[in-house]
Design a protein around this motif. Sequence first.
Motif, mmCIF file in Angstrom:
data_model
loop_
_atom_site.group_PDB
_atom_site.id
_atom_site.type_symbol
_atom_site.label_atom_id
_atom_site.label_comp_id
_atom_site.label_asym_id
_atom_site.label_seq_id
_atom_site.Cartn_x
_atom_site.Cartn_y
_atom_site.Cartn_z
ATOM 1 N N TYR A 85 0.826 -1.206 0.000
ATOM 2 C CA TYR A 85 0.000 0.000 0.000
ATOM 3 C C TYR A 85 0.866 1.265 0.000
ATOM 4 O O TYR A 85 0.572 2.232 -0.708
ATOM 5 C CB TYR A 85 -0.945 -0.008 1.195
ATOM 6 N N ASP A 86 1.929 1.272 0.774
ATOM 7 C CA ASP A 86 2.820 2.428 0.752
ATOM 8 C C ASP A 86 3.524 2.558 -0.592
ATOM 9 O O ASP A 86 3.751 3.665 -1.092
ATOM 10 C CB ASP A 86 3.853 2.322 1.878
ATOM 11 N N ARG A 87 3.886 1.411 -1.202
ATOM 12 C CA ARG A 87 4.552 1.471 -2.500
ATOM 13 C C ARG A 87 3.606 2.077 -3.543
ATOM 14 O O ARG A 87 4.032 2.867 -4.393
ATOM 15 C CB ARG A 87 4.980 0.071 -2.954
ATOM 16 N N LEU A 88 2.329 1.709 -3.490
ATOM 17 C CA LEU A 88 1.363 2.251 -4.434
ATOM 18 C C LEU A 88 1.188 3.752 -4.255
ATOM 19 O O LEU A 88 1.203 4.517 -5.226
ATOM 20 C CB LEU A 88 0.015 1.535 -4.264
ATOM 21 N N GLU A 89 1.030 4.192 -3.005
ATOM 22 C CA GLU A 89 0.825 5.621 -2.763
ATOM 23 C C GLU A 89 2.072 6.423 -3.113
ATOM 24 O O GLU A 89 1.974 7.548 -3.631
ATOM 25 C CB GLU A 89 0.404 5.844 -1.314
ATOM 26 N N ASP A 90 3.250 5.851 -2.830
ATOM 27 C CA ASP A 90 4.484 6.553 -3.201
ATOM 28 C C ASP A 90 4.605 6.672 -4.718
ATOM 29 O O ASP A 90 4.994 7.727 -5.242
ATOM 30 C CB ASP A 90 5.706 5.796 -2.650
ATOM 31 N N TYR A 91 4.281 5.605 -5.421
ATOM 32 C CA TYR A 91 4.458 5.577 -6.875
ATOM 33 C C TYR A 91 3.470 6.501 -7.576
ATOM 34 O O TYR A 91 3.839 7.249 -8.489
ATOM 35 C CB TYR A 91 4.299 4.139 -7.373
ATOM 36 N N PHE A 92 2.200 6.446 -7.161
ATOM 37 C CA PHE A 92 1.170 7.253 -7.815
ATOM 38 C C PHE A 92 1.035 8.642 -7.207
ATOM 39 O O PHE A 92 0.316 9.486 -7.740
ATOM 40 C CB PHE A 92 -0.172 6.528 -7.759
ATOM 41 N N ASP A 93 1.692 8.851 -6.070
ATOM 42 C CA ASP A 93 1.608 10.133 -5.361
ATOM 43 C C ASP A 93 0.139 10.514 -5.136
ATOM 44 O O ASP A 93 -0.294 11.637 -5.411
ATOM 45 C CB ASP A 93 2.329 11.242 -6.137
ATOM 46 N N ALA A 94 -0.608 9.557 -4.622
ATOM 47 C CA ALA A 94 -2.040 9.750 -4.380
ATOM 48 C C ALA A 94 -2.473 8.787 -3.279
ATOM 49 O O ALA A 94 -1.826 7.764 -3.045
ATOM 50 C CB ALA A 94 -2.839 9.495 -5.659
ATOM 51 N N PRO A 95 -3.580 9.095 -2.580
ATOM 52 C CA PRO A 95 -4.051 8.212 -1.513
ATOM 53 C C PRO A 95 -4.876 7.052 -2.067
ATOM 54 O O PRO A 95 -5.628 7.206 -3.033
ATOM 55 C CB PRO A 95 -4.921 9.127 -0.650
ATOM 56 N N LEU A 96 -4.737 5.913 -1.457
ATOM 57 C CA LEU A 96 -5.577 4.777 -1.791
ATOM 58 C C LEU A 96 -6.991 4.984 -1.247
ATOM 59 O O LEU A 96 -7.186 5.659 -0.233
ATOM 60 C CB LEU A 96 -4.998 3.489 -1.199
ATOM 61 N N GLU A 97 -7.955 4.391 -1.916
ATOM 62 C CA GLU A 97 -9.325 4.352 -1.432
ATOM 63 C C GLU A 97 -9.754 2.889 -1.403
ATOM 64 O O GLU A 97 -9.386 2.107 -2.283
ATOM 65 C CB GLU A 97 -10.252 5.164 -2.342
ATOM 66 N N LEU B 45 -16.595 -16.098 7.261
ATOM 67 C CA LEU B 45 -16.899 -14.724 6.886
ATOM 68 C C LEU B 45 -15.859 -14.295 5.858
ATOM 69 O O LEU B 45 -14.665 -14.543 6.041
ATOM 70 C CB LEU B 45 -16.832 -13.826 8.120
ATOM 71 N N VAL B 46 -16.299 -13.688 4.774
ATOM 72 C CA VAL B 46 -15.392 -13.267 3.702
ATOM 73 C C VAL B 46 -15.492 -11.753 3.548
ATOM 74 O O VAL B 46 -16.564 -11.216 3.279
ATOM 75 C CB VAL B 46 -15.738 -13.947 2.368
ATOM 76 N N VAL B 47 -14.362 -11.070 3.745
ATOM 77 C CA VAL B 47 -14.295 -9.632 3.534
ATOM 78 C C VAL B 47 -13.531 -9.401 2.236
ATOM 79 O O VAL B 47 -12.341 -9.707 2.142
ATOM 80 C CB VAL B 47 -13.604 -8.909 4.701
ATOM 81 N N THR B 48 -14.220 -8.898 1.229
ATOM 82 C CA THR B 48 -13.607 -8.615 -0.063
ATOM 83 C C THR B 48 -13.338 -7.120 -0.142
ATOM 84 O O THR B 48 -14.274 -6.317 -0.158
ATOM 85 C CB THR B 48 -14.525 -9.054 -1.217
ATOM 86 N N ARG B 49 -12.068 -6.755 -0.171
ATOM 87 C CA ARG B 49 -11.679 -5.335 -0.132
ATOM 88 C C ARG B 49 -10.998 -4.947 -1.439
ATOM 89 O O ARG B 49 -10.023 -5.574 -1.860
ATOM 90 C CB ARG B 49 -10.742 -5.074 1.043
ATOM 91 N N THR B 50 -11.509 -3.907 -2.065
ATOM 92 C CA THR B 50 -10.937 -3.382 -3.305
ATOM 93 C C THR B 50 -10.141 -2.122 -2.987
ATOM 94 O O THR B 50 -10.654 -1.209 -2.334
ATOM 95 C CB THR B 50 -12.037 -3.051 -4.314
ATOM 96 N N ALA B 51 -8.878 -2.077 -3.425
ATOM 97 C CA ALA B 51 -8.020 -0.904 -3.233
ATOM 98 C C ALA B 51 -7.866 -0.194 -4.571
ATOM 99 O O ALA B 51 -7.375 -0.794 -5.545
ATOM 100 C CB ALA B 51 -6.653 -1.327 -2.693
ATOM 101 N N SER B 52 -8.300 1.055 -4.625
ATOM 102 C CA SER B 52 -8.235 1.844 -5.859
ATOM 103 C C SER B 52 -7.388 3.082 -5.648
ATOM 104 O O SER B 52 -7.266 3.582 -4.519
ATOM 105 C CB SER B 52 -9.642 2.256 -6.316
ATOM 106 N N ILE B 53 -6.813 3.582 -6.726
ATOM 107 C CA ILE B 53 -5.975 4.770 -6.645
ATOM 108 C C ILE B 53 -6.092 5.544 -7.953
ATOM 109 O O ILE B 53 -6.359 4.949 -9.014
ATOM 110 C CB ILE B 53 -4.500 4.383 -6.344
ATOM 111 N N ARG B 54 -5.921 6.827 -7.902
ATOM 112 C CA ARG B 54 -6.112 7.668 -9.078
ATOM 113 C C ARG B 54 -4.777 8.012 -9.742
ATOM 114 O O ARG B 54 -3.774 8.256 -9.074
ATOM 115 C CB ARG B 54 -6.835 8.974 -8.707
ATOM 116 N N ARG B 55 -4.806 8.003 -11.089
ATOM 117 C CA ARG B 55 -3.706 8.538 -11.875
ATOM 118 C C ARG B 55 -4.334 9.532 -12.839
ATOM 119 O O ARG B 55 -4.907 9.140 -13.844
ATOM 120 C CB ARG B 55 -2.970 7.432 -12.632
ATOM 121 N N GLY B 56 -4.267 10.792 -12.480
ATOM 122 C CA GLY B 56 -4.979 11.803 -13.246
ATOM 123 C C GLY B 56 -6.469 11.587 -13.121
ATOM 124 O O GLY B 56 -7.015 11.491 -12.024
#
Length: 262
Positions: free
Chosen positions: A173-185, A212-223
């Motif tokens: 998660y930190d690698r994604l936010e560092d790379y895209f310079d944006a917060p994950l949702e 119990l199954v928790v399905t979590r989607t992590a999205s991030i913006r690029r422009g």
Amino acid sequence: MTGTAQERVVDALRAAIEAGEYPPGEALPSGEVLAEKYGVHRGTAQKAVRQLAAEGYVALARRKKPVVRERPRHLTVVRDRNVYRDEIGYYFDQNAKDWRPLEKPTRGIAVPPEHVADLLRVPRGQDVFTRNRLMGPADAQVAAQVATSYIPMALVGELPALGSEKPGAGGIYDRLEDYFDAPLEWHETVSARLPNAEEQAALRVPAGSPVLVVTRTASIRRGDEVIVAEVNETRMAAAQFAVSYSVHRDESAAWPRGEEVA
């Protein structure tokens, strides 16, 4: 007692187990003994035992007597709808913030379930990168959660740290936010189903006891583009977990109430 003969045996055995008459690890009497004790046919007693196995009270094995399972006396974790962070990185279970992988996490390439492929926006049947972890308290003998991350291969090619054994502080998660310079949702969906063979072995749950199954989607913006970077599926024994959250008022339910429509 009321109900069918099978229901009466189930209720009596369940009460006996809860009262400690048959402690965890002890075998129940044979079908013949139970049938005689409760005045029912042997087949009825055996069906009652299978129902208790489905409820998670006993474990069944071929050619062995049913053994009483250890049952949780309290919920291990109550999940809420917040994401938290500590010195290690993001986490989603407040009560499980100190949990760690119980064995070395594994990585690989696999075809994800169809619903996961749809969430990742990749074609069904196409390989993705996976990261698997068995999570629990450091001194636990049995995993409390089985977590699998699914990541598009194209994104791993663009950001190789996502496929690394050690992606670095803060994890992927930190690698994604560092790379895209944006917060994950994140967006989570909670559901329940019966466990597969892998989950039965990892969580030590019987085939008839739901997970119990928790399905979590992590999205991030690029422009202007929204990229689905990961889908995580966390599975846990349903008997040990609950979901808790605050209920917020929609504008239609605001207080004080407006003029009622006749």
